[in-house]
Design a protein around this motif. Structure first.
Motif, PDB file in Angstrom:
ATOM      1  N   THR A 196       0.840  -1.192   0.000  1.00  0.00           N
ATOM      2  CA  THR A 196       0.000   0.000   0.000  1.00  0.00           C
ATOM      3  C   THR A 196       0.879   1.248   0.000  1.00  0.00           C
ATOM      4  O   THR A 196       0.500   2.278  -0.507  1.00  0.00           O
ATOM      5  N   ASN A 197       2.043   1.075   0.579  1.00  0.00           N
ATOM      6  CA  ASN A 197       2.933   2.212   0.723  1.00  0.00           C
ATOM      7  C   ASN A 197       4.126   2.054  -0.212  1.00  0.00           C
ATOM      8  O   ASN A 197       5.218   1.680   0.206  1.00  0.00           O
ATOM      9  N   SER A 198       3.909   2.344  -1.504  1.00  0.00           N
ATOM     10  CA  SER A 198       4.952   2.002  -2.464  1.00  0.00           C
ATOM     11  C   SER A 198       6.105   2.997  -2.464  1.00  0.00           C
ATOM     12  O   SER A 198       7.187   2.676  -2.913  1.00  0.00           O
ATOM     13  N   THR A 199       5.882   4.201  -1.936  1.00  0.00           N
ATOM     14  CA  THR A 199       6.999   5.158  -1.894  1.00  0.00           C
ATOM     15  C   THR A 199       8.096   4.647  -0.954  1.00  0.00           C
ATOM     16  O   THR A 199       9.275   4.832  -1.213  1.00  0.00           O
ATOM     17  N   ARG A 200       7.651   3.979   0.101  1.00  0.00           N
ATOM     18  CA  ARG A 200       8.608   3.434   1.059  1.00  0.00           C
ATOM     19  C   ARG A 200       9.499   2.385   0.376  1.00  0.00           C
ATOM     20  O   ARG A 200      10.696   2.288   0.622  1.00  0.00           O
ATOM     21  N   LEU A 201       8.871   1.594  -0.502  1.00  0.00           N
ATOM     22  CA  LEU A 201       9.605   0.516  -1.148  1.00  0.00           C
ATOM     23  C   LEU A 201      10.314   0.971  -2.418  1.00  0.00           C
ATOM     24  O   LEU A 201      11.018   0.194  -3.052  1.00  0.00           O
ATOM     25  N   HIS A 202      10.109   2.210  -2.782  1.00  0.00           N
ATOM     26  CA  HIS A 202      10.617   2.658  -4.067  1.00  0.00           C
ATOM     27  C   HIS A 202      12.103   2.377  -4.305  1.00  0.00           C
ATOM     28  O   HIS A 202      12.455   1.827  -5.353  1.00  0.00           O
ATOM     29  N   PRO A 203      12.982   2.749  -3.356  1.00  0.00           N
ATOM     30  CA  PRO A 203      14.409   2.454  -3.593  1.00  0.00           C
ATOM     31  C   PRO A 203      14.685   0.956  -3.789  1.00  0.00           C
ATOM     32  O   PRO A 203      15.519   0.579  -4.628  1.00  0.00           O
ATOM     33  N   ILE A 204      13.958   0.126  -3.059  1.00  0.00           N
ATOM     34  CA  ILE A 204      14.165  -1.324  -3.203  1.00  0.00           C
ATOM     35  C   ILE A 204      13.747  -1.782  -4.594  1.00  0.00           C
ATOM     36  O   ILE A 204      14.469  -2.535  -5.266  1.00  0.00           O
ATOM     37  N   LEU A 205      12.600  -1.310  -5.038  1.00  0.00           N
ATOM     38  CA  LEU A 205      12.116  -1.717  -6.353  1.00  0.00           C
ATOM     39  C   LEU A 205      13.093  -1.293  -7.442  1.00  0.00           C
ATOM     40  O   LEU A 205      13.381  -2.042  -8.374  1.00  0.00           O
ATOM     41  N   GLU A 206      13.615  -0.082  -7.281  1.00  0.00           N
ATOM     42  CA  GLU A 206      14.614   0.421  -8.219  1.00  0.00           C
ATOM     43  C   GLU A 206      15.810  -0.535  -8.300  1.00  0.00           C
ATOM     44  O   GLU A 206      16.246  -0.951  -9.372  1.00  0.00           O
ATOM     45  N   GLN A 252      25.424  -5.107  -6.018  1.00  0.00           N
ATOM     46  CA  GLN A 252      23.986  -4.861  -6.011  1.00  0.00           C
ATOM     47  C   GLN A 252      23.299  -5.633  -4.887  1.00  0.00           C
ATOM     48  O   GLN A 252      22.384  -5.148  -4.224  1.00  0.00           O
ATOM     49  N   LYS A 253      23.794  -6.853  -4.681  1.00  0.00           N
ATOM     50  CA  LYS A 253      23.208  -7.694  -3.647  1.00  0.00           C
ATOM     51  C   LYS A 253      23.399  -7.048  -2.278  1.00  0.00           C
ATOM     52  O   LYS A 253      22.486  -7.014  -1.451  1.00  0.00           O
ATOM     53  N   GLN A 254      24.615  -6.519  -2.090  1.00  0.00           N
ATOM     54  CA  GLN A 254      24.894  -5.889  -0.808  1.00  0.00           C
ATOM     55  C   GLN A 254      24.033  -4.649  -0.599  1.00  0.00           C
ATOM     56  O   GLN A 254      23.453  -4.436   0.458  1.00  0.00           O
ATOM     57  N   ALA A 255      23.924  -3.847  -1.689  1.00  0.00           N
ATOM     58  CA  ALA A 255      23.098  -2.645  -1.622  1.00  0.00           C
ATOM     59  C   ALA A 255      21.667  -3.008  -1.262  1.00  0.00           C
ATOM     60  O   ALA A 255      21.031  -2.354  -0.437  1.00  0.00           O
ATOM     61  N   LEU A 256      21.190  -4.085  -1.874  1.00  0.00           N
ATOM     62  CA  LEU A 256      19.813  -4.514  -1.611  1.00  0.00           C
ATOM     63  C   LEU A 256      19.617  -4.882  -0.149  1.00  0.00           C
ATOM     64  O   LEU A 256      18.637  -4.487   0.487  1.00  0.00           O
ATOM     65  N   SER A 257      20.582  -5.614   0.393  1.00  0.00           N
ATOM     66  CA  SER A 257      20.380  -6.067   1.775  1.00  0.00           C
ATOM     67  C   SER A 257      20.455  -4.880   2.741  1.00  0.00           C
ATOM     68  O   SER A 257      19.735  -4.854   3.744  1.00  0.00           O
ATOM     69  N   THR A 258      21.298  -3.870   2.418  1.00  0.00           N
ATOM     70  CA  THR A 258      21.320  -2.658   3.260  1.00  0.00           C
ATOM     71  C   THR A 258      19.974  -1.950   3.196  1.00  0.00           C
ATOM     72  O   THR A 258      19.404  -1.550   4.221  1.00  0.00           O
ATOM     73  N   LEU A 259      19.473  -1.799   1.947  1.00  0.00           N
ATOM     74  CA  LEU A 259      18.182  -1.147   1.763  1.00  0.00           C
ATOM     75  C   LEU A 259      17.079  -1.878   2.531  1.00  0.00           C
ATOM     76  O   LEU A 259      16.261  -1.271   3.204  1.00  0.00           O
ATOM     77  N   ALA A 260      17.099  -3.198   2.405  1.00  0.00           N
ATOM     78  CA  ALA A 260      16.057  -4.005   3.041  1.00  0.00           C
ATOM     79  C   ALA A 260      16.080  -3.787   4.546  1.00  0.00           C
ATOM     80  O   ALA A 260      15.040  -3.713   5.199  1.00  0.00           O
ATOM     81  N   LYS A 261      17.300  -3.661   5.089  1.00  0.00           N
ATOM     82  CA  LYS A 261      17.410  -3.466   6.543  1.00  0.00           C
ATOM     83  C   LYS A 261      16.825  -2.109   6.950  1.00  0.00           C
ATOM     84  O   LYS A 261      16.079  -2.007   7.907  1.00  0.00           O
TER      85      LYS A 261
END
Lengths: 405, 138, 123
Positions: free
Chosen positions: B80-90, B124-133
Motif C-alpha cells: 500500500t505504501n509504495s513510496t517506502r519501497l521505491h528504492p528497493i524496487l529500483e 547490487q546484492k549488498q546494496a539490496l540487503s542494506t536497503l532491506a534493513k
C-alpha cells in the motif's frame, strides 16, 4: 555364506530403496532453509522405518502372507477398500514425483525441458518391469544406487562441525517460519516412512520365498540397510546446510539444489548430483509401480509377480502399465515437481495412521506371527512416531497451503 | 463415497498448492529474492569455473531472472505504501537486468563480461540487503 | 469352524495351486429347525461391490456384462467342491481347473485382447 551374501545384497537394495525423490527433496529443502535444525526428524523417521520394515519382512517370512493379504483376511473388504484407495492415491502422487525427479535429472544434463521427458521415462520404467525379473530390478538399481555415496564424500570434504551436528539432533522450534519448519518436518517423516516400502518389502519377501529361517537376515537387512540409506539422506541435508544456507539459497526448485555439489566437487559434483537424483528416482519409481500392481492383485486375489511373464498375470501387468502412464501425465501437464514432491510426502504423513495401525494389530496377532510377535519397544516407537507425524501434518498442511506452498 | 470426496478435496488443494501463490508478506518476498539472486551468483560463478554445463547455467539464470521479475511485480502491487519501497524496487530492476545480461553472456560464452556482471551482482546484492534493513527497520 | 474368519476373504486357488481370486462372498442356506448350511462361495467383483453398498452390485454387474469379457454374473462354487481351507490364514483350495471357470474370464479376455498383443508379453 549364502546368508551373508543375502544380507549384503539386501543392504545394498535398501540404500536404493531408502533414497528417493522424497528423501532428496526434503533433505535439500530442510538443510538449505533450516541448517542442521531438522536432523532430528530424519533420525526419528529412520528409527521408525527400521522397525516397520523389519515387521513387514517378519510377517511375510512367518505367516507366508504379504501385508495386504493379511489385512484383507483380518479386516475384511470394506476396510481394505478404503486403505487401497488411500494407498493408490498416494502411490500415484509419489510416482509422479519420482518420474518428475528422473525428468529433472535429464533436464539438468541435456537442457531439454522436463515435461518432454515424462512419457519416454514412463515408457522405460514400464519396459524394465515388462521384460525384467524381480532380481534384475532390485539388484541392478541397487548397484547403480551406490553413486549416491557421493554425498557422503562431499560431507567429509566439507568438514561439518560436530557440535553443531549434535545440536541438530535435539528437536527445537525456530524463531521464524515455524509453519514451514513443521511442514518440512512432516514431509521428512512422510518421505522416510513411505508405506509403499512395507507392502513392497513384504511382497518381495514372498517373491523370494522367505520362511522362518530368514528372521535374522530380515532383521539385519532392515536395521543396517535402512541406516545406510538414512546416512545418505543425512549427508544431503548436511551438504545443503553447509553449501546453500550460508549463501541464502533456499531450495524452491531442483535447479538450485543441483548446485550443492559443485562447491566441494566441481563439474563431477554437478553430474553426480544429476545421476544420483535420476537413479534414486528410477529405483523408487520401479518399486512404486510394482507395489501398486502387487497390492491391487493381492486385494482381489489375482496372480502376481515381477518375475512372472506378463501373459500369465494379465491383470497384474495391466495395472502397472496403466498406472505408470497415467502418473507421467501429471508431469506432462507441467506440475512443479518439487512442490508436488513435498506435498505428497506431507500427505503421506496424514494417511500413515490408516496404513500403520492395522499393520500393528496384525503384528501382535499370534495367528499371523505366532511366537514372533512384536515387543513393547517396537510397538511404542511406531505408535509414537506415527501419532507425532499425524498431529504435525494436520496442523502444518493447512498453514502451508494458506501461505501459498 | 466419503473417501472419494475427501480425495477430490485433497486433489483440489494440491492443484492449488502447485499452481498459484497467494499473497505473502514482504519479508518472505525479500527472502525469495535474496535466494534467487544468490542462485544466479552461484550458477554464474560455477559456469565461469567450468563446473556446470552451459545449457544448465543459461536455464537457471533465465529462471532466476523470471523469478526476480515476478517477485518485484508482487512487491510493487501488494504494498500500500509504495513510496517506502521505491528504492528497493529500483534496485531490484537493476538486479533483474544484470541477471538477464548474465544469461546473455552465458549464451555467447563470454567469460570476461560474465566476471564483470558477477562483480556488479555482488555489489547490487549488498546494496539490496542494506536497503532491506533500513526499510524493514521503519 | 468359523466361516467368516477362516474362509471369507481368503485367497482362492484351484487344484494346481493357481490363484483364481478371493472368497468374495458366502451363501448360507437357512433351514427350519436345523443349523444353517453353507452352500456356495462367491467370487467376483459384483459380490465385492455388494459389500460396499447393495446398489453397487447391479452397477458393476451391468458394466461387466456390457464391456470386455461380457461376464457380469458372480461365479458361485458349491461348498462341496472346496477341498481344503485353512485355520490361521491358509488358502482355500477348490477342486476345479481355474482356467475353465468364469473366475478367470476377465484375466483370459485381457490376456488375449490386450496383453499378448504387446511385444514381449510371453518372454
Amino acid at each position: 555364506m549364502k546368508k551373508i551374501l543375502q544380507i549384503a545384497l539386501g543392504i545394498l537394495t535398501s540404500i536404493g530403496g531408502f533414497l528417493d525423490v522424497g528423501a532428496i527433496a526434503t533433505s535439500a529443502e530442510a538443510g538449505s532453509m533450516f541448517g542442521f535444525h531438522l536432523l532430528w526428524a530424519l533420525i526419528l523417521g529412520t528409527i521408525c522405518v527400521i522397525f516397520l520394515v523389519e515387521m513387514a519382512g517378519r510377517i511375510a517370512a512367518v505367516s507366508k502372507h504379504t501385508l495386504m493379504d493379511a489385512v484383507r483376511e483380518h479386516f475384511g473388504f470394506r476396510f481394505q477398500f478404503i486403505l487401497l484407495c488411500a494407498e493408490i492415491g498416494i502411490d500415484f502422487l509419489v510416482l509422479a514425483s519420482e518420474i518428475g525427479g528422473i525428468c529433472i535429472a535429464l533436464q539438468l544434463v541435456t537442457g531439454v525441458d522436463f515435461q518432454w521427458w515424462a512419457l519416454p521415462v514412463a515408457f522405460c520404467i514400464w519396459l524394465l518391469i515388462w521384460k525384467g525379473t524381480f532380481g534384475l530390478i532390485e539388484n541392478g538399481v541397487a548397484f547403480l544406487g551406490l553413486v549416491s555415496l557421493v554425498f557422503v564424500i562431499a560431507t567429509f570434504k566439507l568438514h561439518p562441525s560436530l557440535t553443531k551436528l549434535g545440536a541438530g539432533l535435539l528437536p527445537t522450534l525456530p524463531q521464524q517460519d515455524t509453519a514451514h519448519y513443521l511442514f518440512i518436518a512432516v514431509s521428512i517423516l512422510g518421505a522416510v516412512i513411505s508405506p509403499y516400502l512395507f507392502y513392497f518389502y513384504s511382497s518381495g519377501g514372498r517373491e523370494d520365498k522367505w520362511d522362518e529361517g530368514y528372521i535374522g537376515v530380515n532383521r539385519g537387512v532392515a536395521a543396517v540397510g535402512m541406516s545406510f540409506g538414512s546416512v545418505v539422506s543425512l549427508c544431503v541435508l548436511i551438504v545443503a546446510a553447509l553449501v546453500l544456507q550460508p549463501k541464502g539459497i533456499q531450495v524452491d526448485s531442483y535447479q538450485q539444489a543441483a548446485l550443492m555439489l559443485t562447491q566441494p566437487l566441481g563439474y563431477w559434483g554437478f553430474l553426480l548430483f544429476a545421476a544420483t537424483l535420476g537413479i534414486a528416482c528410477l529405483g523408487a519409481a520401479l518399486e512404486i509401480c510394482l507395489d501398486t500392481a502387487y497390492i491391487v492383485s493381492q486385494v482381489f486375489g489375482w496372480n502376481w509377480g515381477a518375475s512372472v511373464r506378463p501373459k500369465e498375470a494379465a491383470r497384474f501387468s495391466l495395472v502397472y502399465t496403466v498406472f505408470v502412464f497415467l502418473a507421467s501425465l501429471l508431469m506432462v501437464i507441467g506440475l512443479d515437481p518439487l512442490k508436488l514432491t513435498l506435498f505428497s510426502m506431507a500427505l503421506t504423513a496424514v494417511i500413515l495412521p490408516l496404513e500403520i495401525f492395522p499393520f500393528l494389530i496384525l503384528m501382535n496377532d499370534e495367528r499371523y506371527v505366532g511366537k514372533y510377535r512384536n515387543g513393547w519397544i517396537s510397538n511404542s516407537v511406531v505408535i509414537f512416531t506415527i501419532a507425532l507425524a499425524f498431529v504435525l501434518a494436520i496442523f502444518s498442511i493447512p498453514l502451508e497451503l494458506i501461505a501459498g506452498g | 463415497m466419503r473417501s472419494l470426496s475427501l480425495a477430490s478435496l485433497a486433489l483440489l488443494l494440491l492443484l492449488n498448492a502447485c499452481s498459484s501463490k497467494s499473497s505473502a508478506d514482504e519479508s518472505q518476498e525479500l527472502e525469495t529474492i535474496t535466494s534467487w539472486v544468490a542462485t544466479a551468483q552461484m550458477a554464474g560463478s560455477a559456469w565461469s569455473q567450468g563446473n556446470v554445463p552451459t545449457v544448465y547455467a543459461q536455464q537457471t539464470l533465465s529462471q532466476a531472472q523470471q523469478k526476480l521479475h515476478k517477485e518485484t511485480d508482487t512487491l510493487a502491487n501488494s504494498s500500500t505504501n509504495s513510496t517506502r519501497l521505491h528504492p528497493i524496487l529500483e534496485q531490484l530492476r537493476l538486479l533483474e537486468s544484470n541477471v538477464s545480461q548474465m544469461a546473455q553472456a552465458v549464451k555467447q560464452k563470454n567469460y570476461t563480461t560474465m566476471s564483470q556482471h558477477l562483480k556488479q551482482l555482488s555489489t547490487q546484492k549488498q546494496a539490496l540487503s542494506t536497503l532491506a534493513k533500513t526499510v524493514g527497520g521503519q | 469352524m468359523d466361516v467368516i474368519r477362516d474362509v471369507l476373504d481368503h485367497q482362492l486357488v484351484d487344484r494346481n495351486q493357481k490363484k483364481m481370486g478371493r472368497v468374495d462372498g458366502i451363501v448360507v442356506e437357512l433351514r427350519d429347525g436345523q443349523p444353517p448350511r453353507l452352500t456356495y462361495i462367491e467370487v467376483g467383483m459384483p459380490a465385492l461391490a455388494r459389500r460396499l453398498h447393495p446398489r453397487f452390485e447391479h452397477w458393476i454387474a451391468a458394466l461387466q456384462s456390457k464391456w470386455g469379457a461380457r461376464r457380469g454374473e458372480t461365479f458361485r462354487i458349491p461348498w462341496s467342491q472346496v477341498s481344503d481351507f485353512g485355520i490361521g490364514g491358509v488358502d482355500v483350495v477348490v477342486d476345479l481347473e481355474a482356467e475353465a471357470t468364469p473366475a478367470l474370464a476377465w484375466e483370459k479376455w485381457l490376456r488375449e485382447q490386450i496383453i499378448s498383443r504387446i511385444p514381449g508379453a510371453s518372454s
